[in-house]
Design an enzyme around this catalytic site. Structure first.
Site, PDB file in Angstrom:
ATOM      1  CE  LYS A 125      42.185 -16.489 -14.674  1.00  0.00           C
ATOM      2  NZ  LYS A 125      41.725 -15.125 -14.874  1.00  0.00           N
ATOM      3  CG  HIS A 182      37.910  -6.275 -16.773  1.00  0.00           C
ATOM      4  ND1 HIS A 182      38.912  -5.523 -17.324  1.00  0.00           N
ATOM      5  CD2 HIS A 182      37.672  -5.748 -15.555  1.00  0.00           C
ATOM      6  CE1 HIS A 182      39.268  -4.602 -16.450  1.00  0.00           C
ATOM      7  NE2 HIS A 182      38.531  -4.711 -15.382  1.00  0.00           N
ATOM      8  NE  ARG A 237      35.106 -21.211 -20.845  1.00  0.00           N
ATOM      9  CZ  ARG A 237      35.247 -20.031 -21.427  1.00  0.00           C
ATOM     10  NH1 ARG A 237      34.880 -19.877 -22.682  1.00  0.00           N
ATOM     11  NH2 ARG A 237      35.760 -18.992 -20.798  1.00  0.00           N
TER      12      ARG A 237
END
Lengths: 499, 163
Positions: free
Chosen positions: A116, A234, A291
């Site tokens: 990230k 989340h 993906r």
């Protein structure tokens, strides 16, 4: 075109990929763990190979073993689905080395976007707006300092994370230490890496993402946005396309930015650039998933494109035959993830034997599932039962169709979130698209309603008790008074069968 | 025949009488006509007065699961003798595993004081960690599991004694 493909996954996505292969007249190879001998992907594939015990680390994550099966079976390509090895750059690299095509982007694109912190740097270079936060992984001391600086509420996120694992929202300083500890421990057990970073939590954020499709000839297109703002822990529960909120101007801006990010890493295959958006349509880059995504069907419904088939064609070297300007949004699609979980207990998973399942059907209703009556839902894998998708001309109609379809679902043996999903479809704020990722927390009444009508359930219970006195649980019709009556009824039934 | 059922910790009485093709049910002092047929293994078409419902039913011993309109009803048939105990289990002095899970961390030791809602055990199930909290203020009486253990649903992990 490929003659045979190995699907390195399980569950509904493996079934989805196998079906796409069948339609392309490609033979399919399934792999399975001990827990999945009776799984639907094994039944639908042309070949099936056992690869180990139930734990993913000992089966679905075994790179060498899966490549070995591909070679043994003569599969020329591997589709990784989502989760498991789908975003594992060393697996993509190994495939390349071993001469098996990885159906997905290059190992390098996975690597760059998988971290990230690197992804943030790439986004910054591509002039994509970012949420303020720590510049990379942080120590415990740095983490709390950064949190203090950017101001609460803050998010702690696993550097190697995804799918909400290793992610914690912290509202105030006194919650920080415990949240950090749990985020690190979850990150470590899910990804084998406990590094985390900290960033500002955008108030009332919407989750909006752009579907990307790129070929190996440098063409990158976007297939518009999906809104996935209804989340619990989340994780997305309800997704839709297009968003019921953004303007066409914002849509174009987000699409362009997403294409730029994808081009920055020479992206090919299907991918998703995720953003969070505040209530003024300002959007910030979150991450890129390299993906296929769980919620890809809603995009398929509004564009008429089969994303899984395109992934396969792209991997085979095919050029995208359409231009951005020829893509149009048609109608509106909604997806609900039907889970074996208990909304009254904070969506706790509810594994067990699926005693009975009956899915809805009808025009504009799609049920992506790998479940059947008698299937055992183990605690080794995600407890998703199905993805129910509806399509209609307008958002309002798609929502009504979803409610009607959900009302037809019947599931026995495990607890599900179906009742909750129905109540969301009925919610006034949801209907007006006034949603954000805090929606579920704001609406506890949808989780545990007090006004449910118990009466039919009690009547049904009395009916079934009365009907099973003789021990026969499958008698049809009315109450059984005596064994004589029962015997006579059975004889009559037998008789009618012979006619 | 009258049946006593427990549903969400409440007790209900339902009387059902067979009358030729229909069943007469009395519930909450009101009589209703019931017609039902079995559609397949667990699916029933039920007409209550004139309201038509499709209901899923799964019965195992005294436990009955009923599913319709998106909600699952977990009903237990109790004999009248058990009726007085119908208040249900749980003294509020134990921490139970709500599902099959693995014990990640035990945050307290025997004899420790705990406040209501204070986290005591961290469990992991389906890759998600969650904290199990003390149901009331008290002292840790006994810790029945160790870190790393795998436990079934309903296993008592920790018992408390009131202060």
């Amino acid at each position: 075109m490929f003659k045979k493909i190995l699907i390195a996954n399980r569950g509904e996505i493996a079934v989805r990929i196998i079906r796409a292969c069948k339609e392309l007249e490609i033979k399919t190879v399934a792999v399975y763990s001990d827990a999945d001998r009776n799984a639907m992907h094994v039944m639908l594939a042309d070949e099936a190979y056992h690869i180990g015990p139930p734990k993913p680390a000992e089966s679905y994550l075994l790179k060498e073993k899966i490549i070995e099966v591909a070679k043994k079976s003569g599969a020329e390509a591997i589709h990784p689905g989502f989760g498991f090895l789908s975003e594992n750059d060393s697996f993509a690299e190994l495939c390349e080395k071993e001469g098996v095509v990885f159906i997905g982007p290059s190992a390098e694109a996975i690597r760059l976007m998988g971290d990230k912190i690197t992804a943030r740097k790439i986004a910054m270079k591509a002039k994509v707006p970012l949420v303020p936060g720590s510049d990379g992984a942080v120590t415990d001391v740095e983490a709390s300092r950064v949190a203090e600086e950017i101001g609460y509420p803050v998010m702690i996120k696993a550097s190697a994370g995804g799918g909400g694992k290793g992610m914690r929202l912290v509202n105030s300083e006194d919650e920080f230490e415990a949240a950090l500890r749990m985020a690190r421990s979850e990150a470590s057990s899910s990804f084998g890496d406990d590094s985390v970073f900290v960033e500002r939590f955008v108030q009332k954020p919407r989750h909006i993402e752009i579907q990307i499709l790129g070929d190996k000839h440098g063409n990158v297109l976007h297939l518009f946005e999906r809104e996935c703002s209804i989340q619990r822990r989340h994780q997305k529960v309800i997704e839709e396309a297009p968003s019921g909120f953004i303007s066409s101007k914002t849509r174009k801006k987000m699409g362009d930015v997403a294409v730029n990010i994808a081009k920055a890493v020479n992206y090919y295959g299907a991918g998703t650039v995720e953003f969070i958006m505040d209530q003024e349509e300002n959007f910030f880059f979150l991450e890129m998933n390299t993906r296929i995504q769980v919620e890809h069907p809603v995009t398929e419904m509004i564009t008429g494109l089969d994303i899984v088939k395109w992934m396969i064609r792209i991997a085979d070297g095919e050029k995208l035959p359409f231009k951005q300007s020829s893509l149009k949004i048609k109608g509106h699609a909604v997806e609900c993830r039907v889970y074996a979980e208990d909304p009254t207990m904070n969506f706790l998973p509810s594994p067990g034997t699926l005693q009975y399942i009956k899915a809805p059907a009808g025009p504009g209703i799609r049920d992506d599932s790998s479940m059947y009556s008698g299937y055992e839902i183990t605690s080794y894998y995600d407890p998703m039962l199905s993805k129910l998708i509806t399509w209609a001309d307008t958002r309002e109609e798609a929502i009504k169709k979803m409610k009607s379809a959900l009302l037809e679902y019947i599931v026995l043996g495990v607890r599900t979130n179906i009742g909750f999903l129905i109540r969301v479809m009925d919610d006034e704020e949801f209907k007006k698209a006034e949603i954000d990722t805090g929606f579920i927390e704001r609406h506890p009444e949808l989780l545990n309603p007090q006004d449910i009508d118990n009466e039919p359930a009690l009547i049904a219970a009395a009916m079934i008790m009365n009907n099973t006195i003789s021990g026969d649980e499958s008698v049809n019709g009315k109450a059984t008074g005596s064994n004589w009556k029962l015997a006579a009824r059975k004889m009559a039934l037998r008789g009618s069968n012979e006619i | 025949m009258t049946y006593t059922f427990k549903l969400k910790n409440q007790v209900y009485k339902v009387n059902i009488e067979e009358d030729e093709d229909i069943n007469i049910v009395e519930i909450d002092g009101e009589q209703k006509e019931i017609r039902f047929t079995k559609v397949d293994s667990n699916l029933y078409s039920v007409i209550i007065d004139n309201e038509s419902l499709t209901i899923g039913i799964f019965k195992k011993g005294k436990k009955i699961q009923v599913f319709y309109k998106g909600d699952l009803f977990e009903i237990e048939a109790i004999s009248d003798r058990d009726g007085s105990k119908a208040g249900g289990p749980g003294t509020g002095l134990e921490i139970m595993s709500p599902m099959p899970s693995r014990i990640v961390k035990i945050l307290k030791e025997q004899g420790d004081k705990v406040e209501e809602e204070e986290p005591v055990v961290v469990v992991e199930a389906m890759k998600m960690e969650s904290e199990l909290k003390a149901p009331s203020t008290g002292k840790i009486k006994e810790i029945k599991v160790s870190e790393g253990d795998t436990v079934e649903e309903g296993t008592i992990l920790v018992t408390l004694s009131p202060e």
